[in-house]
Design an enzyme around this catalytic site. Structure first.
Site, PDB file in Angstrom:
ATOM      1  N   LEU A 282      11.906 -20.321  -4.060  1.00  0.00           N
ATOM      2  CA  LEU A 282      10.823 -19.435  -3.653  1.00  0.00           C
ATOM      3  C   LEU A 282       9.627 -19.560  -4.594  1.00  0.00           C
ATOM      4  O   LEU A 282       9.775 -19.526  -5.815  1.00  0.00           O
ATOM      5  CB  LEU A 282      11.310 -17.980  -3.654  1.00  0.00           C
ATOM      6  CG  LEU A 282      10.239 -16.902  -3.413  1.00  0.00           C
ATOM      7  CD1 LEU A 282       9.746 -16.943  -1.975  1.00  0.00           C
ATOM      8  CD2 LEU A 282      10.775 -15.526  -3.775  1.00  0.00           C
TER       9      LEU A 282
ATOM     10  N   HIS B  81       3.519   3.803  -8.597  1.00  0.00           N
ATOM     11  CA  HIS B  81       3.439   2.399  -9.003  1.00  0.00           C
ATOM     12  C   HIS B  81       4.737   1.948  -9.670  1.00  0.00           C
ATOM     13  O   HIS B  81       5.196   0.821  -9.458  1.00  0.00           O
ATOM     14  CB  HIS B  81       2.265   2.206  -9.963  1.00  0.00           C
ATOM     15  CG  HIS B  81       0.929   2.512  -9.349  1.00  0.00           C
ATOM     16  ND1 HIS B  81       0.515   1.946  -8.165  1.00  0.00           N
ATOM     17  CD2 HIS B  81      -0.084   3.327  -9.753  1.00  0.00           C
ATOM     18  CE1 HIS B  81      -0.699   2.404  -7.861  1.00  0.00           C
ATOM     19  NE2 HIS B  81      -1.075   3.238  -8.804  1.00  0.00           N
TER      20      HIS B  81
ATOM     21  N   ASP C  76       0.828  -1.209   0.000  1.00  0.00           N
ATOM     22  CA  ASP C  76       0.000   0.000   0.000  1.00  0.00           C
ATOM     23  C   ASP C  76       0.863   1.260   0.000  1.00  0.00           C
ATOM     24  O   ASP C  76       1.984   1.255   0.499  1.00  0.00           O
ATOM     25  CB  ASP C  76      -0.897  -0.023   1.243  1.00  0.00           C
ATOM     26  CG  ASP C  76      -2.137   0.842   1.073  1.00  0.00           C
ATOM     27  OD1 ASP C  76      -2.386   1.323  -0.042  1.00  0.00           O
ATOM     28  OD2 ASP C  76      -2.845   1.041   2.075  1.00  0.00           O
ATOM     29  N   GLY C  77       0.294   2.342  -0.544  1.00  0.00           N
ATOM     30  CA  GLY C  77       0.912   3.655  -0.430  1.00  0.00           C
ATOM     31  C   GLY C  77       1.650   4.154  -1.655  1.00  0.00           C
ATOM     32  O   GLY C  77       2.317   5.194  -1.592  1.00  0.00           O
ATOM     33  N   ASN C  78       1.520   3.460  -2.790  1.00  0.00           N
ATOM     34  CA  ASN C  78       2.209   3.935  -3.997  1.00  0.00           C
ATOM     35  C   ASN C  78       1.742   5.326  -4.403  1.00  0.00           C
ATOM     36  O   ASN C  78       2.550   6.211  -4.724  1.00  0.00           O
ATOM     37  CB  ASN C  78       1.971   2.969  -5.160  1.00  0.00           C
ATOM     38  CG  ASN C  78       2.689   1.658  -4.983  1.00  0.00           C
ATOM     39  OD1 ASN C  78       3.659   1.557  -4.242  1.00  0.00           O
ATOM     40  ND2 ASN C  78       2.212   0.620  -5.652  1.00  0.00           N
TER      41      ASN C  78
END
Length: 253
Positions: free
Chosen positions: A139, A45, A28-30
């Protein structure tokens, strides 16, 4: 992602057995990051992709088994059309440009969420990356795209109900394992640690079933500034917590 996992890992004080097996992140917070700098939201972004890269690289170095990133929620379609189109182009660019790096670092890519609304070109590139990395054993990078936790649960209920109606499954045999096997994340362990950036104290319809016992870690830092040091701090804090899963902590006799 070409740095040596052993060399980097040796400087981290949390032993492998105390690290989370599965980390999930709400990135969050771009937009706020960009606006605070007088930049268009899309620049936030763009810088957010660099934070994704850093996080994936560090998870590889630390031997984390699963990383699930909330890339695009089903509610994000309410955003301006231009911003959405830019987000989807960024996703396509990332999934294409990182392929060789995924292969070199033994990363397997999976995607969860609904395909409806995702441009066919983006779908093709996603499918190609999934296919190319399918045999990787390191991963597992799970990208939640056009994803919503409630929709996932409803899809699981519909699938189970269909099997019951067709006589393939008895209602008395439905348990948590059965339900989990019908979620988008079937075969993956539930997240141990949920990270959220930009200081928001909510889960935003993300992995609602799976995060029932996840440890929550929130930072005021916006996603574009999230880095290896913050990831390690989150893991340190996780390692210090006592996970009771509804029971009592075990104390030495």
């Amino acid at each position: 992602m070409k740095s040596s996992p052993a060399k980097s890992d040796s400087h981290f004080e949390v032993p492998p057995e105390k690290r989370p097996r599965h980390i999930a992140a709400i990135m969050d917070g771009n937009g706020r990051w960009a606006q605070r700098r007088g930049l268009p939201r899309i620049e936030g972004h763009r810088h957010g992709v660099a934070a994704v890269r850093r996080t994936v690289e560090e998870c590889v170095r630390l031997g984390i088994e699963y990383l699930t990133l909330y890339c695009l929620s089903s509610e994000n379609w309410k955003r301006p059309k231009g911003e959405l189109e830019f987000l989807l182009r960024l996703l396509e660019q990332y999934i294409v440009e990182e392929r060789q790096t995924f292969l070199e670092n033994n990363v397997r890519v999976v995607v969860i969420g609904k395909r409806e609304g995702i441009p066919s070109q983006v779908q093709r590139e996603i499918d190609k990356t999934i296919e190319m990395t399918a045999d990787q054993t390191g991963l597992c990078l799970c990208l939640a795209v056009n994803y919503g936790g409630r929709a996932e649960i409803l899809d699981a209920v519909r699938a189970i109900a269909t099997k019951v109606a067709e006589g393939q499954l008895s209602p008395k045999d439905i348990d948590e394992a059965t339900f989990s096997a019908h979620l988008y994340t079937a075969g993956m362990p539930d997240p141990d640690l949920l990270i959220r950036t930009a200081g928001e104290l909510r889960v935003s319809n993300f992995l609602l079933w799976q995060i029932s016992y996840a440890e929550l870690w929130v930072t005021d830092v916006c996603w574009p500034d999230f880095d290896e040091n913050l990831l390690r701090q989150a893991i340190r804090d996780y390692a210090r917590r006592v996970r009771r899963f509804g029971g009592l902590a075990v104390t030495p006799s």
